[in-house]
Design an enzyme around this catalytic site. Sequence first.
Site, PDB file in Angstrom:
ATOM      1  N   ASN A 105      -3.382   6.736  -0.355  1.00  0.00           N
ATOM      2  CA  ASN A 105      -2.682   6.854   0.928  1.00  0.00           C
ATOM      3  C   ASN A 105      -1.785   8.090   0.978  1.00  0.00           C
ATOM      4  OD1 ASN A 105      -3.863   4.699   2.150  1.00  0.00           O
ATOM      5  ND2 ASN A 105      -2.265   3.230   1.570  1.00  0.00           N
ATOM      6  N   GLU A 153      -6.146   0.014  -6.715  1.00  0.00           N
ATOM      7  CA  GLU A 153      -5.139   0.880  -7.342  1.00  0.00           C
ATOM      8  C   GLU A 153      -4.191  -0.007  -8.127  1.00  0.00           C
ATOM      9  OE1 GLU A 153      -3.601   2.974  -3.877  1.00  0.00           O
ATOM     10  OE2 GLU A 153      -4.288   4.867  -4.694  1.00  0.00           O
ATOM     11  N   HIS A 163      -3.035  -2.808  -5.563  1.00  0.00           N
ATOM     12  CA  HIS A 163      -3.284  -2.413  -4.177  1.00  0.00           C
ATOM     13  C   HIS A 163      -4.775  -2.535  -3.884  1.00  0.00           C
ATOM     14  CE1 HIS A 163      -3.688   0.998  -1.017  1.00  0.00           C
ATOM     15  NE2 HIS A 163      -3.520  -0.179  -0.419  1.00  0.00           N
ATOM     16  N   SER A 194       0.834  -1.216   0.000  1.00  0.00           N
ATOM     17  CA  SER A 194       0.000   0.000   0.000  1.00  0.00           C
ATOM     18  C   SER A 194       0.859   1.251   0.000  1.00  0.00           C
ATOM     19  CB  SER A 194      -0.915  -0.009   1.213  1.00  0.00           C
ATOM     20  OG  SER A 194      -0.183  -0.303   2.370  1.00  0.00           O
TER      21      SER A 194
END
Length: 696
Positions: free
Chosen positions: A480, A442, A430, A409
Site C-alpha cells: 500500500n 504481508e 495483512h 492495512s
Amino acid sequence: MSNPVSTTLEGRVAVIEINNPPVNAASHAVREGLINAVLDADANEDADIIVVYGGGSTFIAGADIKEFGKPPQAPHLPNLIDEMEAISTPTVVALHGTALGGGLEVALGSHYRIALPTAKFGLPEVNLGLLPGAGGTQRLPRVVPIAKAAQMMTTGAMIGAQEALELGLVDEIAEGSDVRAAGIAYANKLLSEGAGVRPTSARAPSPVAEGELDAIRAKVSKAARGLIAPLKIMDAIEAAITLPFAEGVMRERALFMELMADDQRSAMIHAFFSERQVGKVPELKSGTPRDISVMGVVGGGTMGAGIATSALLAGLEVTLAERDTDAADKAFATVVGHLDGALKRGKLNQKKYEAIVGGKFRTTTDYADFADVDLVIEAVFESMDVKKDVFGQLDKICKPGAILASNTSYLDIDEIAAMTNRPEDVIGLHFFSPAHMMRLLEIVVGDKTSDDVVASGFALAKKMRKIAVRSGVCDGFIGNRILNTYAKALNGAVLAGASPYDVDRAMENFGLAMGLFRVADLAGLDIGWANRKRMAATRDPREQYSEFHDKLCELGRFGRKTGRGFYIYGADRSETKDQEVLDMIAAERDAKGIAPREISDQEIIDRYMAAMVNESAKVVGEGIALRPLDVDITLMNGYGFPRWRGGPLHYADTVGIQKILNDIKTFQKEDDFFWQPAPLLEKLAAEGKTFSDLNG
Ligand code: T1G
C-alpha cells in the site's frame, strides 16, 4: 556427482529409477543417466520391457529450471525422448506425484503409461513464459482432443489421474501407492499380452473440426493479456495438425527458442523462484513456530469472514466474534457462502464441509471465547482507537503464548502492540481481499515481535497456502505504501493533461487487469478518502495534492457501489466515462494554473513505473522489505502487476536503472518535491549494479 539413475532387473523387466530430489527435475545428470540406462536396457538380452519411474515424491516434474539461461548440455530432452521412443523394447512409465513439463513429455514419449490414483499431470511451461519444448506440443495433440491439449498447454492447468485415464493420456490407474510395483505389474501384463512398441509420434493428431482451431486461438488471445507464450503454443499445435511429426518438432523447437530469448521468460522464471525464496526469512532459523490449530477472528465483515474462511479451509478451528447476534449470524452465513463456493470448485470435500459447519466454525459475541485460542486476529474498522481497544481486551483474555495479530492495512503495529503486556506476541497479518482467494499475505514484524512469533506467522501462511512476505513497520507496509506513491504519480499525470480513462487504458495495455481508477471505483473511493483525511494533518504542504478524488467523494460518488465514481455504472453492469469527472479535473487544473498538455500512454507508464520503482527502492533501502524480490512478489500477487514482467524491480533491471533515474529527473521539473531519487537507486546506478544483485 553420482548417477541419479539406476537400473535393476525384475524377471524380464528392466526397472529404471530416477532419484534427483526434491522433484526429480530433468537435470543434465538425469538426462545423461536416463538415456544411458534406457539404451543399455534396450541392448540387454535379458530385458523384454522397460519401466521408468521416479523415486521419492514424484515422477520428473520438468526440466531443471535452474539450467535455463546457461549453455544447454547434451543430451537435450527432446533428443532423449525421441531416442527413447525409437527403441525396439517396449517402455512403460509408472507415474506418481506431479508429472509436469518435461516429465510429462518423457511420459508421452514412452509407449505405455500407468499412474497411481493420486498422480497429477500438466504442461505448465506457459507459467514460465515458455512452451513444452521436448515434443509435448506435438505428442499431446496425438493423445488427447485438440481442445484439451490447447487448454492444458495455454493455461498450464494440471489434471488428475481419472481425467487422464478418460482422455487416454494414461492407459491404466494402478491400485495402492507403490509406484514401482505398479509399473512392474503392468509391464508383466503387457508382456503377457504380447504388447509391442507404440510410438506416440506415429499416431495421427486428434481430429479437429472446421474453424475449431481459430475459435480456440481467439479465446486464447483474449485471455493472454500481453503474454506471448499462449499464442506460440497455438502455432505449435497448428503445426502438429498440419505438418508431419518431424517437421512439427522442428517448428516447436523454433518457437521454443523464440520464447527462451524473450524478456517474458526471464521475468516469469524470476517470479517462480522468488515465490519460493520470499518465504525464507532469518526468523525461520532463529525462531520456533508455535502450533496454531485454533484461531479467533474479531470482526465478521468482508475481511474477517474471508480470513475465517481461509483458516477453515486450511483445517483450523475458528471462532469469530461480532458485536451482536445479528452481526454474528450474518458473518456465519457469509462464511458458509464462501465454503459453498469452495465445495463447488472442488477446493473442499463434503466431509470437511460438514465438520466445519458442524462445529469447527463457531461465532460468538463474547471475547471470553478467545481464552484458549492459539492466535487471534482482529479485522475491525481501520481506526487506531478501535484497534487499541480490541487489543487491550484481548490481552487480558487470551492465554499466555497466544499470538495477537492485526489485519490492519496501514496502521502502526508497534503502537498497537504497546496497548498490551505482550508486545513480543503481537504481529501484523495483512490479508488481501478477498482473503479466502488472494494468496498474498504481508507479515508485519514489529520492533518487539519475537522470532518465534514471526516463524509462527510464516508457518501459518504455509498452512493457509498463502505467499507470505515479511514487512517492517511503516505507513502502508510494502504494497500500500508503493500503491499510494504510484497513485500520486498517476494523479499528477491527470493534472498535467491525461484523463483517468487514458491512465486506465495505458495501464491495461501495459498488462494490468484493471487500471488505477477502475480499481478505485471497484474498491470504493471512500476507502482512500478516509485514509487521506487521516493523513491530512501530517501532509507536507509542498505536496502537489490532487483534489478530484475528494470532490467525487463529497458528491457521494464512491464508485461501483454507488453506481458512479470515475465511471458511470449502468444496471446492466455497463461502464461509461463521465464528462462531469473531466469537467471537475479541468476546473482543478484552472484553479491550480496548470495548462493541460498531451500525455502519451508511454509517458503515463514511465511515470507509473518510475514512481513505483523509486518507492520500491526506498522500501528496500530502509529495510522494510528484505530484498527486491519481496517487493516484486508483493506487487505481482496483491496489486495485479503483470507476472510476465517479473515485478517492478525485475522490470527496472530489464529496462535499466539509469532509464528510471532519467525519467525521474525529467518529471522532477514538474514537481521537485515528489520526484526525489531514492538513495539505493542512485547507488546501484553509480555502481553499475542491478536489483537482482541484492536478491542473494
Ligand atoms: N527445476 C528446478 N527446481 C525446481 C523445479 C524445476 N522444474 N520445480 C521445483 N523446483 C524446486 C523449487 O525451486 C524448490 O526449491 C523445490 O524444488 C521444491 O519446490 C522442456 C522447458 C513440482 C508442483 O514448471 O510446479 O519442463 O526452494 O516448493 O510446493 O518442456 O515445484 O527448495 O530450493 O514448489 O511441493 C516445467 C515447476 C519446467 C514445474 C512441487 N515444470 N515446479 O511443488 O515444492 S520447464 C514446472 C512446480 C520444462 C520442457 C520445459 C512445483 C511442484 P527450494 P516447491 P511443491
